[in-house]
Design an enzyme around this catalytic site. Sequence first.
Site, short mmCIF file in Angstrom:
data_model
loop_
_atom_site.label_atom_id
_atom_site.label_comp_id
_atom_site.label_asym_id
_atom_site.label_seq_id
_atom_site.Cartn_x
_atom_site.Cartn_y
_atom_site.Cartn_z
N CYS A 42 0.85 -1.19 0.00
CA CYS A 42 0.00 0.00 0.00
C CYS A 42 0.88 1.24 0.00
O CYS A 42 1.99 1.24 0.52
CB CYS A 42 -0.90 -0.01 1.23
SG CYS A 42 -2.06 1.39 1.27
N ASP A 44 0.43 3.74 1.74
CA ASP A 44 0.41 4.31 3.09
C ASP A 44 1.82 4.60 3.60
O ASP A 44 2.70 3.74 3.55
CB ASP A 44 -0.29 3.31 4.03
CG ASP A 44 -0.64 3.94 5.37
OD1 ASP A 44 0.28 4.40 6.07
OD2 ASP A 44 -1.84 3.97 5.72
N ARG A 46 3.02 4.72 6.37
CA ARG A 46 3.47 4.00 7.56
C ARG A 46 3.96 2.58 7.26
O ARG A 46 4.30 1.83 8.18
CB ARG A 46 2.31 3.93 8.58
CG ARG A 46 1.87 5.30 9.04
CD ARG A 46 0.52 5.26 9.73
NE ARG A 46 -0.56 4.93 8.81
CZ ARG A 46 -1.83 4.84 9.15
NH1 ARG A 46 -2.20 5.04 10.40
NH2 ARG A 46 -2.76 4.56 8.25
N HIS A 98 -2.14 -3.99 5.04
CA HIS A 98 -1.92 -3.61 6.44
C HIS A 98 -3.25 -3.34 7.12
O HIS A 98 -4.17 -2.81 6.52
CB HIS A 98 -1.00 -2.39 6.54
CG HIS A 98 -1.58 -1.14 5.96
ND1 HIS A 98 -2.09 -0.12 6.72
CD2 HIS A 98 -1.75 -0.74 4.67
CE1 HIS A 98 -2.54 0.84 5.94
NE2 HIS A 98 -2.34 0.49 4.69
N CYS A 101 -5.95 -0.02 7.06
CA CYS A 101 -5.79 0.57 5.71
C CYS A 101 -6.97 1.50 5.38
O CYS A 101 -8.12 1.06 5.34
CB CYS A 101 -5.68 -0.54 4.66
SG CYS A 101 -5.40 0.09 3.00
ZN ZN Z 1 -3.38 1.18 3.05
#
Ligand code: ZN
Length: 219
Positions: A42, A44, A46, A98, A101
């Site tokens: 992803c 993302d 993090r 994750h 998400c």
């Molecule tokens: Zn995500």
Amino acid sequence: MGKLAKLIENNQNWATQTTKANPDFFKELAAQQTPKYLWIGCSDSRVPANQITGLKPGEVFVHRNIANMVVHTDLNCLSVLQYAVDILKVEEIIVCGHYGCGGVHAAMHDQRNGLVDYWLRHVKDVRDKHLPMLDALKDDHQRRKRLVELNVMQQVFNLSRTNVLQDAWERGQKVGIHSWVYGLHNGLINDLNFRVRNHEHAKRRHAKALSDLDNSNET
Ligand code: ZN
């Protein structure tokens, strides 16, 4: 100091330290890359692939998009896959979702965010396909976690159906696909135990992994 100037300074410090530890590090990497892994994760901020797996530059080829999707019409992802398998000859492909998400959560609840809704339609398809399993869970938190897992497994299945992997397996190239979910809350990777190494067992293993997931005890 401006925000970006700080990043450049960080970069200079990092390059200096890396060279100090291994004077040939950049020279060797500049000559070639031979990563054994392809990471599909992803976007993302993090979930940085290298950092959470302890891999150095040169060790993992990375493709990231919102909700770690493998969409059959996505030329970007398919090009990364084809180059990774045919040219770089990666040995393992990891689809890593994750928990927590945002993309999956938006899809779960039909939240409207604009253009990205079209992309998340594919996650909604996964949700709709597994509605009975999701509805059987006791609360929304569990349902969101489960959809993250189901989504990763669907993307692994999608990978197993691409011409790139079908052809690679056909010619005897050894390349496996793995489904992982990373926990933002504890930094740990959960292996969903759905691995595919050839096209024959993709369907059977997917069904088995889904039923294991359905039977797993939720807390
Ligand atoms: Zn995500």
